[in-house]
Design an enzyme around this catalytic site. Structure first.
Site, mmCIF file in Angstrom:
data_model
loop_
_atom_site.group_PDB
_atom_site.id
_atom_site.type_symbol
_atom_site.label_atom_id
_atom_site.label_comp_id
_atom_site.label_asym_id
_atom_site.label_seq_id
_atom_site.Cartn_x
_atom_site.Cartn_y
_atom_site.Cartn_z
ATOM 1 N N ASP A 12 0.861 -1.185 0.000
ATOM 2 C CA ASP A 12 0.000 0.000 0.000
ATOM 3 C C ASP A 12 0.896 1.233 0.000
ATOM 4 O O ASP A 12 2.103 1.140 0.267
ATOM 5 C CB ASP A 12 -0.907 -0.007 1.236
ATOM 6 C CG ASP A 12 -1.796 1.234 1.332
ATOM 7 O OD1 ASP A 12 -2.337 1.654 0.291
ATOM 8 O OD2 ASP A 12 -1.935 1.790 2.433
ATOM 9 N N CYS A 75 -4.331 -0.949 -2.135
ATOM 10 C CA CYS A 75 -4.377 0.508 -2.257
ATOM 11 C C CYS A 75 -5.252 0.856 -3.453
ATOM 12 O O CYS A 75 -4.959 0.447 -4.580
ATOM 13 C CB CYS A 75 -2.955 1.043 -2.459
ATOM 14 S SG CYS A 75 -2.845 2.821 -2.754
ATOM 15 N N CYS A 185 -10.698 4.062 0.368
ATOM 16 C CA CYS A 185 -9.255 4.099 0.618
ATOM 17 C C CYS A 185 -8.987 3.147 1.768
ATOM 18 O O CYS A 185 -9.736 3.141 2.762
ATOM 19 C CB CYS A 185 -8.806 5.520 0.971
ATOM 20 S SG CYS A 185 -7.093 5.650 1.548
#
Length: 274
Positions: A12, A75, A185
């Site tokens: 990420d 991500c 997110c």
């Protein structure tokens, strides 16, 4: 040749992907996991696509060098900017994120869904496709949330500044009748308690972590790579930031003491091959 005992590599822009890693660990307890937090370059949301693609490529190479049998791009921003390119260059299973708009559209009662994400995720081709597919059925309200990733990276999940940012971003969504909020997110699930407190108990808050872990399980099974050992798998953590700074945050979010290694920058700065 890859084996069942080889690790799954997860990365990420920073520590947010630990929300996905936690769900992978819950669903696949025997898998050995390697996690890379690119916290030295977070957030990705305000970076050019070429930069994100370069980082994603290099971190994937780093994970492959450590024997990864599959990659999880934990991500949303990196998914939008780089996953298509990664899949053209690497043959191993690559699992990526998708904002949970489909389940949100199915469960909303008011017909209004709010999506909290980075500006780059909201501008990505992946999000535009989801918007076009489900926007005719429900009203989708995209809300960029600059600053939230930085708060999670600092381990500030419920402080005054974090609370103030959340109030600012949630207010227009709630005012327009959103009864379902999508966390677009991977950093944002760590703010779920504060989001729920502000939004109220009648507002559904959903993310994609469970779906990503299920998809990883399906891909590993399809390739004969599922680790079915009886003992728990191992966890290893790397960061591109100073481990003395990000290590305590990773420990905080992972809910147990962990050792965090420094990502070798010389390896990460290797340019993508075309």
């Amino acid at each position: 040749m890859r084996s069942n005992a080889d690790p799954v590599g997860v990365f990420d822009s920073g520590v947010g992907g630990l929300s996905v890693l936690s769900e992978i660990r819950r669903q696949l307890p025997a898998e050995n996991l390697i996690y890379v937090a690119d916290s030295g370059h977070a957030p990705y949301g305000d970076k050019p696509q070429a930069f994100i693609e370069k980082r994603s490529f290099a971190i994937t190479r780093f994970l492959l060098d450590r024997g990864a049998k599959a990659i999880v791009v934990a991500c949303n921003t990196a998914t939008g900017a780089a996953v298509a390119s990664l899949r053209t260059r690497f043959t191993l299973p690559i699992v990526a994120m998708e904002p949970a708009i489909k389940p949100a559209a199915a469960q909303t009662r008011t017909g209004v869904v709010g999506v909290l994400a980075t500006s780059r995720t909201l501008a990505s081709h992946n999000f535009v496709k989801l918007f076009e597919r489900y926007g005719a059925e429900v009203e989708i309200l995209p809300q960029a949330c600059p600053g939230l990733v930085d708060q999670v990276e600092a381990g500030d999940l419920a402080g005054e500044k974090t609370h103030s940012l959340l109030e600012r971003y949630l207010a227009p969504l709630l005012a327009r009748g959103a009864d379902t909020l999508v966390l677009g997110c991977t950093h944002y699930p760590f703010l779920r308690a504060s989001i729920q407190e502000i939004a109220g108990p009648d507002i559904a808050v959903i993310d994609s972590s469970e779906a990503v872990a299920r998809q990883l399980c399906r891909r590993l099974e399809a390739h004969g790579l599922l680790n079915e050992a009886n003992e728990p798998g191992s966890d290893r953590f790397w960061t591109s930031a100073d481990p003395a700074m990000s290590g305590p945050v990773i420990t905080q979010l992972w809910c147990r003491d962990v050792s965090v290694d420094r990502l070798p920058e010389a390896k990460v700065h290797k340019a993508p091959e075309h």
